[in-house]
Design a protein around this motif. Structure first.
Motif, PDB file in Angstrom:
ATOM      1  N   ASP A  29       0.820  -1.220   0.000  1.00  0.00           N
ATOM      2  CA  ASP A  29       0.000   0.000   0.000  1.00  0.00           C
ATOM      3  C   ASP A  29       0.847   1.261   0.000  1.00  0.00           C
ATOM      4  O   ASP A  29       0.439   2.288  -0.529  1.00  0.00           O
ATOM      5  CB  ASP A  29      -0.928   0.013   1.218  1.00  0.00           C
ATOM      6  CG  ASP A  29      -1.970  -1.082   1.153  1.00  0.00           C
ATOM      7  OD1 ASP A  29      -2.528  -1.311   0.067  1.00  0.00           O
ATOM      8  OD2 ASP A  29      -2.219  -1.721   2.191  1.00  0.00           O
ATOM      9  N   ALA A  81       0.712   2.840  -6.318  1.00  0.00           N
ATOM     10  CA  ALA A  81      -0.317   3.876  -6.456  1.00  0.00           C
ATOM     11  C   ALA A  81      -1.677   3.212  -6.652  1.00  0.00           C
ATOM     12  O   ALA A  81      -1.757   2.081  -7.165  1.00  0.00           O
ATOM     13  CB  ALA A  81       0.005   4.780  -7.640  1.00  0.00           C
ATOM     14  N   PRO A  82      -2.760   3.882  -6.279  1.00  0.00           N
ATOM     15  CA  PRO A  82      -4.097   3.304  -6.465  1.00  0.00           C
ATOM     16  C   PRO A  82      -4.399   2.977  -7.930  1.00  0.00           C
ATOM     17  O   PRO A  82      -5.148   2.049  -8.213  1.00  0.00           O
ATOM     18  CB  PRO A  82      -5.034   4.386  -5.941  1.00  0.00           C
ATOM     19  CG  PRO A  82      -4.200   5.225  -5.036  1.00  0.00           C
ATOM     20  CD  PRO A  82      -2.800   5.159  -5.571  1.00  0.00           C
ATOM     21  N   ASN A  83      -3.784   3.714  -8.860  1.00  0.00           N
ATOM     22  CA  ASN A  83      -4.025   3.482 -10.291  1.00  0.00           C
ATOM     23  C   ASN A  83      -2.902   2.649 -10.931  1.00  0.00           C
ATOM     24  O   ASN A  83      -2.732   2.650 -12.146  1.00  0.00           O
ATOM     25  CB  ASN A  83      -4.166   4.814 -11.024  1.00  0.00           C
ATOM     26  CG  ASN A  83      -2.909   5.669 -10.911  1.00  0.00           C
ATOM     27  OD1 ASN A  83      -2.105   5.502  -9.998  1.00  0.00           O
ATOM     28  ND2 ASN A  83      -2.751   6.600 -11.826  1.00  0.00           N
ATOM     29  N   TYR A  84      -2.180   1.885 -10.128  1.00  0.00           N
ATOM     30  CA  TYR A  84      -1.057   1.052 -10.570  1.00  0.00           C
ATOM     31  C   TYR A  84      -1.492   0.099 -11.681  1.00  0.00           C
ATOM     32  O   TYR A  84      -2.574  -0.478 -11.628  1.00  0.00           O
ATOM     33  CB  TYR A  84      -0.538   0.267  -9.364  1.00  0.00           C
ATOM     34  CG  TYR A  84       0.498  -0.776  -9.651  1.00  0.00           C
ATOM     35  CD1 TYR A  84       1.807  -0.426  -9.946  1.00  0.00           C
ATOM     36  CD2 TYR A  84       0.171  -2.125  -9.591  1.00  0.00           C
ATOM     37  CE1 TYR A  84       2.769  -1.394 -10.181  1.00  0.00           C
ATOM     38  CE2 TYR A  84       1.124  -3.099  -9.815  1.00  0.00           C
ATOM     39  CZ  TYR A  84       2.426  -2.735 -10.117  1.00  0.00           C
ATOM     40  OH  TYR A  84       3.369  -3.697 -10.348  1.00  0.00           O
ATOM     41  N   LEU A 134       7.597   5.544 -11.560  1.00  0.00           N
ATOM     42  CA  LEU A 134       7.095   6.045 -10.284  1.00  0.00           C
ATOM     43  C   LEU A 134       6.708   7.510 -10.410  1.00  0.00           C
ATOM     44  O   LEU A 134       7.287   8.246 -11.209  1.00  0.00           O
ATOM     45  CB  LEU A 134       8.159   5.904  -9.192  1.00  0.00           C
ATOM     46  CG  LEU A 134       8.550   4.455  -8.861  1.00  0.00           C
ATOM     47  CD1 LEU A 134       9.808   4.063  -9.580  1.00  0.00           C
ATOM     48  CD2 LEU A 134       8.701   4.289  -7.377  1.00  0.00           C
ATOM     49  N   ASP A 147       5.738  10.611  -7.538  1.00  0.00           N
ATOM     50  CA  ASP A 147       5.623  10.971  -6.120  1.00  0.00           C
ATOM     51  C   ASP A 147       5.949   9.800  -5.199  1.00  0.00           C
ATOM     52  O   ASP A 147       5.290   9.578  -4.190  1.00  0.00           O
ATOM     53  CB  ASP A 147       4.228  11.521  -5.811  1.00  0.00           C
ATOM     54  CG  ASP A 147       3.921  12.777  -6.615  1.00  0.00           C
ATOM     55  OD1 ASP A 147       4.836  13.616  -6.766  1.00  0.00           O
ATOM     56  OD2 ASP A 147       2.780  12.905  -7.097  1.00  0.00           O
ATOM     57  N   LYS A 167       5.573   6.613  -5.702  1.00  0.00           N
ATOM     58  CA  LYS A 167       4.713   5.423  -5.819  1.00  0.00           C
ATOM     59  C   LYS A 167       4.789   4.866  -7.232  1.00  0.00           C
ATOM     60  O   LYS A 167       4.810   5.617  -8.210  1.00  0.00           O
ATOM     61  CB  LYS A 167       3.268   5.753  -5.468  1.00  0.00           C
ATOM     62  CG  LYS A 167       3.088   6.093  -4.004  1.00  0.00           C
ATOM     63  CD  LYS A 167       1.629   5.986  -3.614  1.00  0.00           C
ATOM     64  CE  LYS A 167       1.486   6.234  -2.131  1.00  0.00           C
ATOM     65  NZ  LYS A 167       0.943   5.080  -1.456  1.00  0.00           N
ATOM     66  N   ILE A 179       3.527   3.515 -10.568  1.00  0.00           N
ATOM     67  CA  ILE A 179       2.291   3.664 -11.332  1.00  0.00           C
ATOM     68  C   ILE A 179       2.202   2.660 -12.474  1.00  0.00           C
ATOM     69  O   ILE A 179       1.097   2.272 -12.855  1.00  0.00           O
ATOM     70  CB  ILE A 179       2.078   5.112 -11.839  1.00  0.00           C
ATOM     71  CG1 ILE A 179       3.261   5.591 -12.666  1.00  0.00           C
ATOM     72  CG2 ILE A 179       1.809   6.047 -10.673  1.00  0.00           C
ATOM     73  CD1 ILE A 179       3.052   6.950 -13.329  1.00  0.00           C
TER      74      ILE A 179
END
Length: 125
Positions: A29, A33-36, A103, A105, A107, A109
């Motif tokens: 987590d 990223a949430p949109n990975y 990546l 920020d 995270k 992607i």
């Protein structure tokens, strides 16, 4: 090499060490990223956790070694070696693969992987 490149390399090394080698799924987590997307398809962090759990169940002594890692700005490329013993056959073996991870920020992607889908018996030469 930029500071961003160094940070991104450390993030990916942390992911492999903590998630795959130690089973610390909370790091998923923190890094995905949430949109990975994995190989161009959306891949939710929960799906990644389930996949890692199944991989660690199949190979209880699972270990990833990053053999080479390069970074430039938001991109990290690596070649890895996975070793383990297949729980169902008790056969020791390995896989080799490469990833290019982007990546933003801090995270991940996107992650495009080549190889790593063939478990070979024995030790790598």
């Amino acid at each position: 090499m930029s500071e961003t490149s160094d940070q991104n390399k450390m993030t990916i090394v942390r992911f492999f060490e903590q998630v795959f080698n130690k089973g610390n799924l909370g790091v998923v987590d923190e890094i995905l990223a949430p949109n990975y997307q994995y190989n161009g398809k959306p891949s939710a962090p929960d799906g990644t956790k389930k996949w890692v759990q199944s991989l660690r169940a199949k190979f209880p002594d699972l270990h990833f070694t990053i053999e080479t890692i390069l970074a430039e700005d938001d991109k990290v490329a690596l070649r890895w070696l996975m070793t383990g013993t297949d729980q169902s056959t008790k056969e020791k073996g390995y896989c080799i693969g490469t990833n290019i991870i982007v990546l933003a920020d801090g995270k991940a992607i996107t992650n495009d992987q080549g190889g790593g889908d063939q478990f070979l018996p024995g030790s790598p030469s």
